[in-house]
Structure formats: C-alpha cells, structure tokens
Design a protein around this motif. Structure first.
Motif, PDB file in Angstrom:
ATOM      1  N   THR A 170       0.792  -1.234   0.000  1.00 27.24           N
ATOM      2  CA  THR A 170       0.000   0.000   0.000  1.00 27.24           C
ATOM      3  C   THR A 170       0.824   1.284   0.000  1.00 27.24           C
ATOM      4  N   THR A 171       2.145   1.200   0.280  1.00 28.43           N
ATOM      5  CA  THR A 171       2.919   2.419   0.507  1.00 28.43           C
ATOM      6  C   THR A 171       3.756   2.858  -0.690  1.00 28.43           C
ATOM      7  N   CYS A 172       3.749   2.070  -1.762  1.00 24.13           N
ATOM      8  CA  CYS A 172       4.550   2.454  -2.922  1.00 24.13           C
ATOM      9  C   CYS A 172       4.001   1.802  -4.182  1.00 24.13           C
ATOM     10  N   ASP A 173       4.459   2.295  -5.306  1.00 24.68           N
ATOM     11  CA  ASP A 173       4.117   1.704  -6.593  1.00 24.68           C
ATOM     12  C   ASP A 173       4.632   0.261  -6.641  1.00 24.68           C
ATOM     13  N   PRO A 174       3.906  -0.651  -7.257  1.00 26.79           N
ATOM     14  CA  PRO A 174       4.356  -2.047  -7.332  1.00 26.79           C
ATOM     15  C   PRO A 174       5.731  -2.226  -7.965  1.00 26.79           C
ATOM     16  N   ARG A 175       6.111  -1.289  -8.834  1.00 27.42           N
ATOM     17  CA  ARG A 175       7.411  -1.401  -9.487  1.00 27.42           C
ATOM     18  C   ARG A 175       8.562  -1.217  -8.503  1.00 27.42           C
ATOM     19  N   ILE A 176       8.347  -0.400  -7.484  1.00 24.08           N
ATOM     20  CA  ILE A 176       9.375  -0.209  -6.453  1.00 24.08           C
ATOM     21  C   ILE A 176       9.527  -1.479  -5.639  1.00 24.08           C
ATOM     22  N   GLU A 177       8.418  -2.017  -5.216  1.00 24.03           N
ATOM     23  CA  GLU A 177       8.411  -3.260  -4.451  1.00 24.03           C
ATOM     24  C   GLU A 177       9.087  -4.384  -5.244  1.00 24.03           C
ATOM     25  N   ALA A 178       8.712  -4.509  -6.506  1.00 20.06           N
ATOM     26  CA  ALA A 178       9.262  -5.571  -7.355  1.00 20.06           C
ATOM     27  C   ALA A 178      10.757  -5.415  -7.566  1.00 20.06           C
ATOM     28  N   ALA A 179      11.209  -4.180  -7.722  1.00 20.88           N
ATOM     29  CA  ALA A 179      12.639  -3.941  -7.916  1.00 20.88           C
ATOM     30  C   ALA A 179      13.442  -4.408  -6.709  1.00 20.88           C
ATOM     31  N   ALA A 180      12.969  -4.061  -5.523  1.00 23.33           N
ATOM     32  CA  ALA A 180      13.675  -4.468  -4.311  1.00 23.33           C
ATOM     33  C   ALA A 180      13.690  -5.983  -4.166  1.00 23.33           C
ATOM     34  N   VAL A 181      12.553  -6.605  -4.407  1.00 21.78           N
ATOM     35  CA  VAL A 181      12.463  -8.069  -4.292  1.00 21.78           C
ATOM     36  C   VAL A 181      13.378  -8.749  -5.306  1.00 21.78           C
ATOM     37  N   ASP A 182      13.358  -8.299  -6.541  1.00 28.31           N
ATOM     38  CA  ASP A 182      14.147  -8.936  -7.591  1.00 28.31           C
ATOM     39  C   ASP A 182      15.644  -8.862  -7.297  1.00 28.31           C
ATOM     40  N   ILE A 183      16.094  -7.713  -6.839  1.00 30.20           N
ATOM     41  CA  ILE A 183      17.530  -7.551  -6.574  1.00 30.20           C
ATOM     42  C   ILE A 183      17.943  -8.366  -5.351  1.00 30.20           C
ATOM     43  N   CYS A 184      17.111  -8.400  -4.336  1.00 31.01           N
ATOM     44  CA  CYS A 184      17.419  -9.232  -3.169  1.00 31.01           C
ATOM     45  C   CYS A 184      17.480 -10.709  -3.557  1.00 31.01           C
ATOM     46  N   ALA A 185      16.533 -11.135  -4.397  1.00 31.44           N
ATOM     47  CA  ALA A 185      16.525 -12.529  -4.843  1.00 31.44           C
ATOM     48  C   ALA A 185      17.777 -12.861  -5.649  1.00 31.44           C
ATOM     49  N   ALA A 186      18.183 -11.939  -6.503  1.00 28.26           N
ATOM     50  CA  ALA A 186      19.361 -12.164  -7.332  1.00 28.26           C
ATOM     51  C   ALA A 186      20.649 -12.235  -6.516  1.00 28.26           C
ATOM     52  N   SER A 187      20.628 -11.648  -5.319  1.00 22.04           N
ATOM     53  CA  SER A 187      21.822 -11.666  -4.465  1.00 22.04           C
ATOM     54  C   SER A 187      22.098 -13.046  -3.888  1.00 22.04           C
ATOM     55  N   GLY A 188      21.071 -13.905  -3.909  1.00 23.25           N
ATOM     56  CA  GLY A 188      21.216 -15.230  -3.335  1.00 23.25           C
ATOM     57  C   GLY A 188      21.018 -15.277  -1.838  1.00 23.25           C
TER      58      GLY A 188
END
Length: 263
Positions: A170-188
């Motif tokens: 609810t606090t940000c655009d879905p693209r912001i949320e997705a960006a953070a999740v994707d980069i964290c996932a890619a870090s392993g």
C-alpha cells in the motif's frame, strides 16, 4: 545536540535513518538501568553502511536513541502489529522483553520527548519529502533499518537477511516493491516481502503513491554487516562490502524508476 541531521541531495531519493542515533540526554540516561544503557536495540552502523551508495540522495537522520523516543512509532503510540510483541513510542522494555528503566517515563515526560525529539525529526522529514516532490514530481522514501537476526521475543527462528516492508503493497508503486524483491533474490540471500516487518509508522504514514510519495522499508538482519550481534556491535568491513553492492543496486534501481512513476 540537534535532534535531526539533514543532508540535502538533488535527486528523487530520500533515506530515512530513524534508529541510528545513540544520543541520550543526561537526565534520561540517569533513569536507564544497566541493561538499558547498553543501547542494544540501536540500528548499528546503518548510516555507515549506506554512506555514498547513490549520488544526490537526501538523508534525514535522528541523532537521539530510540529509547528516548522512537521516531518510527506514531505519536499516538498505536501498535504497528496488534497481537504481537513489539515496543512502543517510548519503550519500557528492550527487544528481549526485559525492562530498561529504573523509573519508567511519566506521561508528562513522554509528551516532552515527543515535542523535543519526535516532532522535529518528522517535521524535517516531511519538509524534505515535499521539497523533493516539488522538484521531481515524485519522492521515494527508503527507510533504513537493521535488527538482530535472532530475537525470540519478537519473532521465531532466524530473520531473513532482507526484510522488505510496504505494508502489504500500500505504501509504494508495485514497481518499487518488485525492484527491491528482484535484486534481493538475485543476491542469493534470504529475503521476505511484508513478513514480520511490514514497514513502521514512517513508511505507513508517508507512503501515498497516489500522491506521488512512495515509501519502502528495508530491515536488514545485523548478521549481514556486523562482526557480532552483541557488544561491541562492531562493523565488519568484509561483510558490509558485499552487502553494499546489493544495496547500491536497489537504490540505483529506485532512482532510475522515478521518472516512470510520474506516468
């Protein structure tokens, strides 16, 4: 000491640092017990961890300790997590559920602390959000946090390395949320979205994506950047260097997204 330090940048990103301060005025320090004086629940070295990761970011940092008054709780002290163990606007226990005061603060003392510390911090943060939004048409608030990875009073087991909070989207655009999740996932590394920590009062209060203000909280397990999650809570340069690479990628992606968020 000024309760808030602001470093202004020209970009669309604001870093909130509500829990890195260690200043406790003498009169308040005198009422903390030996356990409280350790200040164990500090977001240790987070300001150092994020320093210089992205150009032109604004930083708003509380210099006072969260035991004085918690800058990431609402002034009404409403629970962020009803039904779960947590700490309040002026904590009476530490994160282990143990008392931290020889004499708990009175209602009058709490009101004074809100006026002297909490209100100036949020006045400064609100002003920077408005300034950045006026310049860019959008503002992105990234609230920087850390916590020990094992705290049975607050959560079961071991906390993931990255804990992303957007109050259930609810606090940000879905693209912001997705960006953070994707980069964290890619870090392993281990990560979770809106798990135990969904974003504190700051994220929930300021995050208004419909008005062009986006807020996201990052709660890091302190095992990711400290030599030990116990006194003296020393910074580990090697751990931090690896972590900073991932954090820089997240912040850089958010800055790059800013122009798209206006459309």
């Amino acid at each position: 000491m000024n309760p808030v330090e602001v470093v202004r940048g020209d970009g669309p990103l604001i870093l909130g640092l509500p829990h890195t301060g260690t200043h406790v005025p003498d009169g308040i320090l005198a009422k903390l017990n030996a356990r409280g004086r350790v200040l164990a629940d500090t977001d240790w070295h987070i300001e150092r961890l994020y320093d210089g990761l992205v150009a032109n970011a604004t930083t708003v940092r509380a210099t006072f300790h969260r035991y004085v008054v918690d800058a990431n709780r609402g002034p009404d002290d409403a629970s962020l997590y009803p039904g779960q163990n947590t700490t309040g606007l002026v904590p009476v226990t530490d994160f282990a559920g143990q008392p931290i005061w020889t004499e708990e603060p009175s209602a009058a003392e709490i009101a004074e602390r809100k006026a002297q510390f909490h209100a100036p911090y949020h006045a400064a943060l609100a002003a920077e959000i408005e300034r950045v939004k006026a310049k860019h048409g959008v503002a992105i608030l990234y609230d920087c946090h850390s916590i020990r990875s094992v705290i049975p009073f607050l959560f079961e087991g071991v906390l993931p390395d990255f804990n992303i909070g957007t109050n259930n989207g609810t606090t940000c655009d879905p693209r912001i949320e997705a960006a953070a999740v994707d980069i964290c996932a890619a870090s392993g590394r281990t990560h979770v979205l809106n798990g135990r920590f969904k974003g504190g009062w700051t994220t929930r209060h300021y995050g208004r994506p419909q008005d062009g203000v986006h807020a996201i909280q990052m709660e890091l397990a302190q095992s990711t950047h400290l030599a030990t999650e116990a006194p003296p809570f020393a910074y580990d340069e090697g751990k931090a260097a690896t972590l900073r690479t991932t954090l820089a990628s997240i912040l850089g992606r958010l800055v790059a997204l800013a122009p798209e968020l206006k459309r």
